[in-house]
Design a protein around this motif. Structure first.
Motif, short mmCIF file in Angstrom:
data_model
loop_
_atom_site.label_atom_id
_atom_site.label_comp_id
_atom_site.label_asym_id
_atom_site.label_seq_id
_atom_site.Cartn_x
_atom_site.Cartn_y
_atom_site.Cartn_z
N SER A 87 0.84 -1.21 0.00
CA SER A 87 0.00 0.00 0.00
C SER A 87 0.87 1.26 0.00
O SER A 87 0.36 2.37 -0.09
CB SER A 87 -0.93 0.00 1.22
OG SER A 87 -0.15 0.21 2.39
N ASP B 171 -2.48 -16.21 -3.12
CA ASP B 171 -2.92 -15.00 -2.43
C ASP B 171 -2.31 -13.76 -3.08
O ASP B 171 -2.99 -12.75 -3.30
CB ASP B 171 -2.48 -15.11 -0.95
CG ASP B 171 -2.99 -13.96 -0.11
OD1 ASP B 171 -4.17 -13.59 -0.28
OD2 ASP B 171 -2.21 -13.42 0.70
N GLU C 34 -4.05 -12.61 -6.19
CA GLU C 34 -5.28 -11.86 -5.88
C GLU C 34 -4.95 -10.43 -5.50
O GLU C 34 -5.58 -9.49 -5.97
CB GLU C 34 -6.01 -12.51 -4.68
CG GLU C 34 -6.63 -13.86 -5.01
CD GLU C 34 -7.79 -13.71 -5.99
OE1 GLU C 34 -8.62 -12.84 -5.75
OE2 GLU C 34 -7.80 -14.44 -7.01
N ILE C 35 -3.94 -10.29 -4.62
CA ILE C 35 -3.57 -8.94 -4.16
C ILE C 35 -3.12 -8.08 -5.34
O ILE C 35 -3.53 -6.93 -5.51
CB ILE C 35 -2.45 -9.01 -3.09
CG1 ILE C 35 -2.91 -9.81 -1.87
CG2 ILE C 35 -2.00 -7.62 -2.66
CD1 ILE C 35 -1.79 -10.14 -0.87
N LYS D 37 -3.75 -8.48 -8.51
CA LYS D 37 -4.87 -8.23 -9.42
C LYS D 37 -5.65 -7.00 -8.95
O LYS D 37 -5.98 -6.13 -9.75
CB LYS D 37 -5.78 -9.45 -9.44
CG LYS D 37 -6.46 -9.69 -10.77
CD LYS D 37 -6.86 -11.12 -10.82
CE LYS D 37 -8.19 -11.44 -11.31
NZ LYS D 37 -8.64 -12.78 -10.96
N SER D 38 -5.88 -6.94 -7.65
CA SER D 38 -6.65 -5.82 -7.11
C SER D 38 -5.89 -4.50 -7.26
O SER D 38 -6.48 -3.42 -7.22
CB SER D 38 -7.03 -6.07 -5.66
OG SER D 38 -5.88 -5.95 -4.85
N LEU D 39 -4.57 -4.57 -7.41
CA LEU D 39 -3.76 -3.35 -7.57
C LEU D 39 -3.42 -3.10 -9.04
O LEU D 39 -2.65 -2.20 -9.36
CB LEU D 39 -2.46 -3.49 -6.76
CG LEU D 39 -2.58 -3.63 -5.25
CD1 LEU D 39 -1.25 -3.98 -4.62
CD2 LEU D 39 -3.13 -2.33 -4.65
N ASN D 40 -3.95 -3.99 -9.90
CA ASN D 40 -3.67 -3.88 -11.33
C ASN D 40 -2.18 -4.04 -11.65
O ASN D 40 -1.61 -3.32 -12.46
CB ASN D 40 -4.18 -2.54 -11.85
CG ASN D 40 -4.71 -2.67 -13.25
OD1 ASN D 40 -4.75 -3.79 -13.78
ND2 ASN D 40 -5.08 -1.56 -13.85
#
Ligand code: AMP
Length: 216
Positions: free
Chosen positions: A73, A95, A98-99, A101-104
């Motif tokens: 972050s 995991d 996924e992380i 992906k969410s941050l592109n």
């Protein structure tokens, strides 16, 4: 460019990471360093991790998840990063997908440092570190000029608590059981580069440099 470096304890992840960061201007994300700092500072994460680390066992995935989410972050991540010592289990790799992906974001290359277990005993039990400047020595293979003192900054060298034969055996068995499946996981996506880590530092880094320059 976002990278991941994988290898058994003593394969040279720390040494190669330093050289890669320097050359390619990436941010270092080492879960081992973050956990050691947490232990030193007595944070809740440190208290949870300490016993596992001293025994050479892996810290639970949930603890690692939290420190990674927190680290990713931060703004400096935007310049590109090098994960060192993470992911260590297939769960962590899934995991991480996924992380990211969410941050592109995505991992561009996984560098796998290949080395036989027998070579690692001398590398690990002889390893000494400078707590001030981070320089890495080895009493058998790369001793400091003055015993126990850092050549670069004159500080007293230390030995990691888990750099002993007993912990090494556990760490190697954890590596084969849990971390090798991570390499197989990334192998499916075609981004793994295997590097022979038995050669000298310059030669190993030359090989890595060639791979990474091809990606830039
Ligand atoms: P390292 O400095 O990468 O060798 O890590 C030192 C110790 O920290 C390991 O033996 C584990 O106990 C713990 N550790 C570091 N990274 C991880 C991770 N990704 N997952 C679980 N445990 C870890």
């Amino acid at each position: 460019m976002n990278l991941l470096i994988i290898g058994a304890p003593g394969a040279g992840k720390g040494t190669m990471s330093e050289l890669i960061l320097d050359k390619f201007n990436l941010v270092h994300v080492s879960t081992g360093d973050m956990l050691r700092a947490a232990v030193k500072n007595g944070t809740p994460v440190g208290l949870k991790a300490q016993e596992y680390m001293n025994r050479g066992e892996l810290v639970p995935d949930e603890v690692i998840h939290d420190i990674i989410v927190e680290r990713l972050s931060q703004d400096d991540i935007e310049q590109g990063f090098l994960f060192d010592g993470y992911p260590r289990t297939k769960n962590q790799a899934v995991d991480l997908d996924e992380i990211l992906k969410s941050l592109n974001k995505k991992i561009d290359c996984v560098i796998n440092l290949n080395i036989e277990d027998e070579v690692l005993v001398k590398r690990i039990t002889g390893r000494r570190l400078c707590p001030e400047c981070g320089e890495i020595y080895n009493i058998y293979l790369k001793p400091s000029k003055k015993e126990g003192i850092c050549d670069k900054c004159g500080s007293e060298l230390i030995q990691r608590k888990d750099d002993n034969l007993e912990s090494l055996k556990v760490r190697l068995s954890e590596y084969h059981k849990n971390t090798q499946p991570v390499i197989e996981y990334y192998e499916k996506t075609g981004i793994v580069k295997h590097v022979d880590a038995t050669a000298g530092v310059d030669k190993v880094f030359d090989e890595i440099k060639t791979v990474l320059e091809g990606l830039c």
